[in-house]
Scaffold this active site. Sequence first.
Site, PDB file in Angstrom:
ATOM      1  N   ASP A  71       2.178   5.777  -6.528  1.00  0.00           N
ATOM      2  CA  ASP A  71       3.427   5.768  -5.749  1.00  0.00           C
ATOM      3  C   ASP A  71       4.677   5.770  -6.637  1.00  0.00           C
ATOM      4  O   ASP A  71       5.718   6.278  -6.236  1.00  0.00           O
ATOM      5  CB  ASP A  71       3.461   4.537  -4.821  1.00  0.00           C
ATOM      6  CG  ASP A  71       2.562   4.730  -3.603  1.00  0.00           C
ATOM      7  OD1 ASP A  71       2.336   5.887  -3.201  1.00  0.00           O
ATOM      8  OD2 ASP A  71       2.086   3.711  -3.060  1.00  0.00           O
ATOM      9  N   HIS A  81       0.882  -1.187   0.000  1.00  0.00           N
ATOM     10  CA  HIS A  81       0.000   0.000   0.000  1.00  0.00           C
ATOM     11  C   HIS A  81       0.917   1.233   0.000  1.00  0.00           C
ATOM     12  O   HIS A  81       1.790   1.369  -0.864  1.00  0.00           O
ATOM     13  CB  HIS A  81      -0.932  -0.110   1.220  1.00  0.00           C
ATOM     14  CG  HIS A  81      -2.086   0.844   1.260  1.00  0.00           C
ATOM     15  ND1 HIS A  81      -2.369   1.750   0.258  1.00  0.00           N
ATOM     16  CD2 HIS A  81      -3.040   1.060   2.219  1.00  0.00           C
ATOM     17  CE1 HIS A  81      -3.442   2.452   0.596  1.00  0.00           C
ATOM     18  NE2 HIS A  81      -3.870   2.058   1.781  1.00  0.00           N
ATOM     19  N   HIS A 107      -2.211  -2.612  -9.448  1.00  0.00           N
ATOM     20  CA  HIS A 107      -3.237  -2.031  -8.580  1.00  0.00           C
ATOM     21  C   HIS A 107      -4.445  -2.952  -8.610  1.00  0.00           C
ATOM     22  O   HIS A 107      -4.799  -3.467  -9.670  1.00  0.00           O
ATOM     23  CB  HIS A 107      -3.630  -0.632  -9.088  1.00  0.00           C
ATOM     24  CG  HIS A 107      -4.414   0.145  -8.088  1.00  0.00           C
ATOM     25  ND1 HIS A 107      -5.745  -0.051  -7.875  1.00  0.00           N
ATOM     26  CD2 HIS A 107      -4.019   1.110  -7.230  1.00  0.00           C
ATOM     27  CE1 HIS A 107      -6.154   0.775  -6.930  1.00  0.00           C
ATOM     28  NE2 HIS A 107      -5.124   1.489  -6.509  1.00  0.00           N
TER      29      HIS A 107
HETATM   30  C1  LIG Z   1      -1.183   4.307  -3.825  1.00  0.00           C
HETATM   31  C2  LIG Z   1      -1.169   2.826  -3.535  1.00  0.00           C
HETATM   32  O1  LIG Z   1      -1.218   2.418  -2.413  1.00  0.00           O
HETATM   33  S1  LIG Z   1      -1.150   1.849  -4.897  1.00  0.00           S
HETATM   34  C3  LIG Z   1      -0.461   0.295  -4.358  1.00  0.00           C
HETATM   35  C4  LIG Z   1       1.020   0.444  -4.074  1.00  0.00           C
HETATM   36  N1  LIG Z   1       1.627  -0.897  -3.935  1.00  0.00           N
HETATM   37  C5  LIG Z   1       2.569  -1.347  -4.777  1.00  0.00           C
HETATM   38  O2  LIG Z   1       3.003  -0.673  -5.695  1.00  0.00           O
HETATM   39  C6  LIG Z   1       3.105  -2.724  -4.489  1.00  0.00           C
HETATM   40  C7  LIG Z   1       3.311  -3.532  -5.764  1.00  0.00           C
HETATM   41  N2  LIG Z   1       2.047  -3.986  -6.310  1.00  0.00           N
HETATM   42  C8  LIG Z   1       1.402  -5.068  -5.807  1.00  0.00           C
HETATM   43  O3  LIG Z   1       1.909  -5.770  -4.934  1.00  0.00           O
HETATM   44  C9  LIG Z   1       0.033  -5.394  -6.352  1.00  0.00           C
HETATM   45  O4  LIG Z   1      -0.110  -4.963  -7.669  1.00  0.00           O
HETATM   46  C10 LIG Z   1      -1.095  -4.794  -5.487  1.00  0.00           C
HETATM   47  C11 LIG Z   1      -0.896  -5.181  -4.016  1.00  0.00           C
HETATM   48  C12 LIG Z   1      -1.086  -3.276  -5.580  1.00  0.00           C
HETATM   49  C13 LIG Z   1      -2.456  -5.310  -5.974  1.00  0.00           C
HETATM   50  O5  LIG Z   1      -2.465  -6.647  -5.643  1.00  0.00           O
HETATM   51  P1  LIG Z   1      -3.575  -7.721  -6.018  1.00  0.00           P
HETATM   52  O6  LIG Z   1      -4.760  -7.109  -6.627  1.00  0.00           O
HETATM   53  O7  LIG Z   1      -3.780  -8.558  -4.821  1.00  0.00           O
HETATM   54  O8  LIG Z   1      -2.850  -8.541  -7.150  1.00  0.00           O
HETATM   55  P2  LIG Z   1      -1.806  -9.722  -6.921  1.00  0.00           P
HETATM   56  O9  LIG Z   1      -0.747  -9.347  -5.967  1.00  0.00           O
HETATM   57  O10 LIG Z   1      -2.589 -10.966  -6.631  1.00  0.00           O
HETATM   58  O11 LIG Z   1      -1.195  -9.805  -8.369  1.00  0.00           O
HETATM   59  C14 LIG Z   1      -1.790 -10.455  -9.495  1.00  0.00           C
HETATM   60  C15 LIG Z   1      -0.656 -10.959 -10.410  1.00  0.00           C
HETATM   61  O12 LIG Z   1       0.114  -9.852 -10.868  1.00  0.00           O
HETATM   62  C16 LIG Z   1       1.444  -9.918 -10.386  1.00  0.00           C
HETATM   63  N3  LIG Z   1       1.826  -8.600  -9.914  1.00  0.00           N
HETATM   64  C17 LIG Z   1       1.005  -7.670  -9.372  1.00  0.00           C
HETATM   65  N4  LIG Z   1       1.705  -6.583  -9.052  1.00  0.00           N
HETATM   66  C18 LIG Z   1       2.973  -6.840  -9.390  1.00  0.00           C
HETATM   67  C19 LIG Z   1       4.154  -6.096  -9.289  1.00  0.00           C
HETATM   68  N5  LIG Z   1       4.152  -4.879  -8.772  1.00  0.00           N
HETATM   69  N6  LIG Z   1       5.305  -6.644  -9.736  1.00  0.00           N
HETATM   70  C20 LIG Z   1       5.315  -7.879 -10.260  1.00  0.00           C
HETATM   71  N7  LIG Z   1       4.219  -8.639 -10.381  1.00  0.00           N
HETATM   72  C21 LIG Z   1       3.067  -8.130  -9.944  1.00  0.00           C
HETATM   73  C22 LIG Z   1       1.415 -10.889  -9.220  1.00  0.00           C
HETATM   74  O13 LIG Z   1       2.652 -11.499  -8.989  1.00  0.00           O
HETATM   75  C23 LIG Z   1       0.350 -11.835  -9.667  1.00  0.00           C
HETATM   76  O14 LIG Z   1       0.894 -12.710 -10.626  1.00  0.00           O
HETATM   77  P3  LIG Z   1       0.495 -14.275 -10.657  1.00  0.00           P
HETATM   78  O15 LIG Z   1      -0.985 -14.281 -10.932  1.00  0.00           O
HETATM   79  O16 LIG Z   1       1.345 -14.804 -11.741  1.00  0.00           O
HETATM   80  O17 LIG Z   1       0.815 -14.775  -9.292  1.00  0.00           O
HETATM   81  O1  LIG Z   2      -6.834   2.082  -3.885  1.00  0.00           O
HETATM   82  C1  LIG Z   2      -5.948   1.355  -3.373  1.00  0.00           C
HETATM   83  O2  LIG Z   2      -6.126   0.149  -3.097  1.00  0.00           O
HETATM   84  C2  LIG Z   2      -4.598   1.904  -3.090  1.00  0.00           C
HETATM   85  C3  LIG Z   2      -4.420   3.266  -3.630  1.00  0.00           C
HETATM   86  O3  LIG Z   2      -4.179   3.464  -4.797  1.00  0.00           O
HETATM   87  C4  LIG Z   2      -4.626   4.392  -2.719  1.00  0.00           C
HETATM   88  O4  LIG Z   2      -4.946   4.182  -1.541  1.00  0.00           O
HETATM   89  O5  LIG Z   2      -4.484   5.538  -3.166  1.00  0.00           O
END
Ligand SMILES: CC(=O)SCCNC(=O)CCNC(=O)[C@H](O)C(C)(C)COP(=O)(O)OP(=O)(O)OC[C@H]1O[C@@H](n2cnc3c(N)ncnc32)[C@H](O)[C@@H]1OP(=O)(O)O
Ligand SMILES: O=C([O-])CC(=O)C(=O)O
Length: 370
Positions: A314, A223, A262
Amino acid sequence: MNELEKFSPGLDGVVATETSISYLDTIQEEIVIRGYDLIELSKSVSYVDIIHLLLEGRLPDQSEKNSLETSMLERYELPSAVFEVLKLLPEQTHAMDGLRTGISVLGGYDHAIDDRSMLVNKERAYRLLGQVPSIVANSYRILTKTEMIHPDKNLPYSANFFFMVTGRKPSPIEEKIFDLSLLLYSEHEMPNSTFTARVIASTQSDLYGALTGAVASLKGNLHGGANEAVMHLLLEAGTISKFEELLRTKLSNKEKIMGFGHRVYMKKMDPRATMMKGALQQLCHIKGNDLLYHMCEAGERIMEREKGLYPNLDYYAAPVYWMLEIPIPLYTPIFFAARTAGICAHVLEQHAQNRLFRPRVKYVGERHVL
Ligand SMILES: CC(=O)SCCNC(=O)CCNC(=O)[C@H](O)C(C)(C)COP(=O)(O)OP(=O)(O)OC[C@H]1O[C@@H](n2cnc3c(N)ncnc32)[C@H](O)[C@@H]1OP(=O)(O)O
Ligand SMILES: O=C([O-])CC(=O)C(=O)O
């Protein structure tokens, strides 16, 4: 199907509540805030307008905006006990943990803490919107043993926040871009931290508790913590080719790349990231150093090609904060300070139309007969 078999890991796609605050409309591609598209709003209004929109349900006129700005600046002062408690924390404490502790201390100073009426809650929210930036700036200063900083009440809200985190007044363009980052971070429907806050509020617990829980949630790098992680990646690489190599290595090791993907916009770029990318380009141009911009673009190309993944806010907020000379440990606390507006609006709504959150589980353990 048995009710208890309706299971979606991570609550993916589950509708958790009704709200009139915000909605991610993936069909019309809008971040709807009280009926307006946040991206369109960002072209003509500032963060203080969004605070008013979130908490009052409508945009302010100029005199309402001025009095809101003044009243929040007047509320920047903190009880000295907040600082005394922060001074007791070990040096290695993360600024998000300092923030969590600071907000928690504030609860004890609220003599009307059991009053969750809309009127009192709203006044509390405005006070916190002054106090949270002050905790962000000063808890970091205490933890790094630098001198405390007091607000400059002659500056607008965002310029003063910038001043308190960097120790210098922003140029007009820096002020505009910092304000834009706060606006873009202000509210985003039902991320983990907002959900956490609403779950806490649903027991009729108070705003301080809900915010404290939300800080802990937002700290995680899936997050809000991703913005700091992105900056560490960029610095670790240092050049375009090393950044490309680093991303490829991490992908081949099946590691997640922070700042990409996301839950809601998995197959598209987060529209807020597009805005921050533009701001980064502008800042790099003004400062005569476009390395970070080109590194980020190279990373974006690799992630699209190799994984079909796109940047979230981010990814571009991190290098923008770097170009604004903000210390890295403050990136996530600043995200939280901006999000305080949205989370407060959600807690107020939860208290006004409450039903306790209490989901069920799909039990996969054993059963025994004694
Ligand atoms: C403003 C914010 O808070 S935005 C979020 C900021 N967080 C990040 O940038 C962390 C990196 N991103 C992630 O971990 C994810 O994309 C999340 C947590 C944001 C969303 O997660 P979820 O919806 O649960 O998707 P999940 O993690 O299950 O990913 C689905 C698939 O995409 C892949 N994937 C998703 N994000 C990424 C990533 N950043 N890098 C590499 N692979 C990824 C996963 O490995 C998964 O692959 P698989 O199906 O082969 O196992
Ligand atoms: O919507 C989400 O899950 C994370 C995000 O992009 C935010 O909190 O701005």
